[in-house]
Enzyme design. Structure first.
Site, PDB file in Angstrom:
ATOM      1  N   ARG A   1       0.820  -1.214   0.000  1.00 36.66           N
ATOM      2  CA  ARG A   1       0.000   0.000   0.000  1.00 36.66           C
ATOM      3  C   ARG A   1       0.852   1.261   0.000  1.00 36.66           C
ATOM      4  O   ARG A   1       0.604   2.189  -0.768  1.00 36.66           O
ATOM      5  CB  ARG A   1      -0.969  -0.002   1.180  1.00 36.66           C
ATOM      6  CG  ARG A   1      -2.060  -1.051   1.046  1.00 36.66           C
ATOM      7  CD  ARG A   1      -2.968  -1.072   2.244  1.00 36.66           C
ATOM      8  NE  ARG A   1      -2.188  -1.379   3.438  1.00 36.66           N
ATOM      9  CZ  ARG A   1      -2.560  -1.104   4.674  1.00 36.66           C
ATOM     10  NH1 ARG A   1      -3.704  -0.496   4.906  1.00 36.66           N
ATOM     11  NH2 ARG A   1      -1.807  -1.431   5.691  1.00 36.66           N
TER      12      ARG A   1
ATOM     13  N   ASN B   1      -6.131  -2.870   1.998  1.00 32.13           N
ATOM     14  CA  ASN B   1      -6.102  -4.323   2.115  1.00 32.13           C
ATOM     15  C   ASN B   1      -7.530  -4.834   2.239  1.00 32.13           C
ATOM     16  O   ASN B   1      -8.374  -4.196   2.879  1.00 32.13           O
ATOM     17  CB  ASN B   1      -5.323  -4.761   3.356  1.00 32.13           C
ATOM     18  CG  ASN B   1      -3.831  -4.590   3.208  1.00 32.13           C
ATOM     19  OD1 ASN B   1      -3.303  -4.503   2.113  1.00 32.13           O
ATOM     20  ND2 ASN B   1      -3.136  -4.551   4.330  1.00 32.13           N
TER      21      ASN B   1
END
Length: 83
Positions: free
Chosen positions: A12, A30
Site C-alpha cells: 500500500r 487491504n
C-alpha cells in the site's frame, strides 16, 4: 484488485508513492481475503503507469493477478492509504 502475496510487503505505501510519482488520485486498501484493492484516477497515461506498477508491486510482493475494472471518475484529489 491485486492478488498474490500483496499484504505485509509494504504494497500500500509503495503504491501511494507510485501514484504520487504518476500524479494520480485515488486510494488503496487491504481486503480481508488477502487481496489489495486500488482506485486510481487521473490522466489516462498516468493511470496506465500505476496499473503497470500494480502488475509487479514492490520487491517483496508476488503479484499473481490484477483485475482492472473501468469506472466513472469520482473526482478524487489525493491518493490515500486506507484501512
Amino acid at each position: 484488485m491485486v492478488s498474490g502475496t500483496v499484504q505485509g510487503v509494504f504494497f500500500r505505501d509503495s503504491c501511494r508513492r507510485a501514484a504520487a510519482e504518476a500524479g494520480v488520485a485515488g486510494w488503496v486498501r487491504n481486503l480481508p481475503d488477502g487481496r489489495v484493492e486500488a482506485v486510481v484516477e487521473g490522466d489516462p497515461d498516468a493511470v496506465e503507469q500505476v496499473v503497470g506498477w500494480l502488475r509487479h508491486g514492490p520487491s517483496r510482493a508476488v503479484v499473481e493477478g490484477v483485475e482492472v475494472i473501468e469506472e466513472q471518475p469520482e473526482g478524487l484529489l489525493v491518493f490515500a492509504v486506507t484501512t
